[in-house]
Design an enzyme around this catalytic site. Structure first.
Site, PDB file in Angstrom:
ATOM      1  N   ARG A 159     -10.141   1.527  -6.287  1.00 43.33           N
ATOM      2  CA  ARG A 159      -9.474   1.491  -4.986  1.00 43.33           C
ATOM      3  C   ARG A 159      -9.301   2.889  -4.386  1.00 43.33           C
ATOM      4  O   ARG A 159      -8.312   3.181  -3.717  1.00 43.33           O
ATOM      5  CB  ARG A 159      -8.109   0.795  -5.095  1.00 43.33           C
ATOM      6  CG  ARG A 159      -8.177  -0.632  -5.630  1.00 43.33           C
ATOM      7  CD  ARG A 159      -9.045  -1.549  -4.766  1.00 43.33           C
ATOM      8  NE  ARG A 159      -9.174  -2.843  -5.400  1.00 43.33           N
ATOM      9  CZ  ARG A 159     -10.189  -3.194  -6.189  1.00 43.33           C
ATOM     10  NH1 ARG A 159     -11.192  -2.345  -6.402  1.00 43.33           N
ATOM     11  NH2 ARG A 159     -10.245  -4.385  -6.721  1.00 43.33           N
ATOM     12  N   SER A 163      -2.597  -7.592   0.581  1.00 43.15           N
ATOM     13  CA  SER A 163      -1.845  -6.972  -0.517  1.00 43.15           C
ATOM     14  C   SER A 163      -1.221  -5.660  -0.055  1.00 43.15           C
ATOM     15  O   SER A 163      -1.881  -4.846   0.593  1.00 43.15           O
ATOM     16  CB  SER A 163      -2.773  -6.702  -1.703  1.00 43.15           C
ATOM     17  OG  SER A 163      -3.264  -7.904  -2.238  1.00 43.15           O
ATOM     18  N   GLU A 170      -0.485   0.053  -0.377  1.00 44.68           N
ATOM     19  CA  GLU A 170      -1.843   0.072   0.165  1.00 44.68           C
ATOM     20  C   GLU A 170      -1.890   0.377   1.660  1.00 44.68           C
ATOM     21  O   GLU A 170      -2.750   1.142   2.093  1.00 44.68           O
ATOM     22  CB  GLU A 170      -2.537  -1.267  -0.126  1.00 44.68           C
ATOM     23  CG  GLU A 170      -2.855  -1.480  -1.595  1.00 44.68           C
ATOM     24  CD  GLU A 170      -3.983  -2.470  -1.802  1.00 44.68           C
ATOM     25  OE1 GLU A 170      -5.116  -2.178  -1.371  1.00 44.68           O
ATOM     26  OE2 GLU A 170      -3.729  -3.546  -2.373  1.00 44.68           O
TER      27      GLU A 170
END
Length: 343
Positions: free
Chosen positions: A158, A236, A332
């Site tokens: 990520r 998310s 995020e």
């Protein structure tokens, strides 16, 4: 007063930008750069952005270029180039329809093709970096177009060069090398294997695998809804955090899922950690800010919500997990609240 950022983010929050440019034409990038002036904030589909209530004191460029082209490079391989504004889900559908394997497990993910390498988007054991070969990007530091191959992008779980150097690069196009195949890549996630009713390691038909991923994501609330109380969200909001060996052992003993990411780092489930700390679906965090009615890992904005309220909820959730377990959560969504500095 500039255009409201709330019209371009999936949270539907955010005040006006001083200047908002929409980049439609791949051949018109030079004109967009000239109009932007100083280094801007780059906005894709707005599904990973939390825009400030007061707006943005600078220029925002919304990437809206579309287009997918293919170029055979061998008997069984094809280079597929997609423009940055192309929705990632549309690229996946195109690849599956053309019988090309390599991104079939990325279906149903929000965001654009240009944003996918920044986060090294991944799911069900597949990452965009697995098949990415080159990126066409604009370097704001040196004010020039450049091509980066995958080895130059610093991909990690990520993360990427683009995420670690925010504001320097604008991704304009992405090229993937995909494989002609009637079968999908081997299934490595037990949850997906159960959903498809196949053993781990099996290679289901390509279209069947892609459809199974979409169905499973919808069933678990992992897709952005198009209607209903949870429609204003960003997917998310926390990454699965890295944990030490001692933390992993304690979490396993408590029934918490722990896994290794593709880089070999041991990670815990952010969703499980939050639920273990009392964050249940439907819990109101701040005025108008609610844990999703379907999935606690997502916050949804309702009437009366503000960006500052969402940020306060994120901080509270991370703080409670750290106090309870010692594990640090990292959000995020990118906060869009001030211009990116030069240099």
């Amino acid at each position: 007063m500039g255009e409201l950022l709330s019209t371009h983010t999936t949270f539907r929050l955010g005040g006006p930008a001083d200047q908002l440019l929409t980049h439609h034409d791949p051949d018109g990038w030079t004109d967009t750069v000239q109009a932007a002036g100083e280094r801007p904030f780059i906005l894709g589909g707005g599904s990973n952005t939390l825009a400030d209530d007061a707006g943005y004191r600078g220029t925002v460029i919304r990437m809206a270029t579309r287009g997918i082209t293919t170029h055979p490079v061998g008997a069984d391989t094809v280079d597929v180039t997609a423009q940055a504004g192309e929705p990632l889900c549309d690229l996946v559908r195109h690849a599956v329809a053309e019988g090309l394997s390599g991104v079939e497990y990325l279906g149903g993910m929000p965001g654009t093709v240009g944003a996918a390498p920044v986060q090294n988007a991944g799911a069900y054991g597949q990452q965009i970096s697995d098949c990415l070969t080159t990126i066409t990007a604009y370097d704001w530091t040196h004010r020039r177009l450049t091509r980066l191959d995958a080895t130059q992008c610093g991909f990690r779980y990520r993360s990427s060069l683009f995420k670690r150097q925010p504001g320097r690069w604008t991704i304009l196009a992405v090229t993937l090398r995909l494989t002609r195949s009637r079968s999908a890549a081997p299934v490595t996630y037990s949850h997906l294997a159960c959903a498809l009713d196949i053993p781990l390691g099996a290679r289901p038909p390509l279209a069947e695998a892609a459809a199974g991923v979409i169905a499973d994501r919808r069933a678990r609330g992992l897709t952005l809804p198009t209607a209903g109380p949870d429609v204003r969200q960003a997917g998310s909001v926390f990454m699965n955090p890295p944990v030490t060996a001692a933390q992993a052992a304690a979490l396993r003993a408590a029934g918490g899922p722990v896994h290794q990411d593709p880089d070999g780092v041991t990670r815990a489930s952010a969703g499980w950690l939050l639920e273990n700390c009392g964050y249940t679906p439907g819990l109101q965090m701040e005025p108008g800010v609610v844990c999703s009615s379907r999935r606690v890992l997502t916050l949804t904005a309702r009437d009366g919500a503000t960006a500052s309220g969402v940020m306060a909820a994120l901080r509270r959730m991370a703080r409670d997990v750290a106090r309870t377990t010692g594990v640090e959560l990292h959000q995020e969504p990118v906060s869009l609240h001030e211009p990116i500095l030069k240099g």
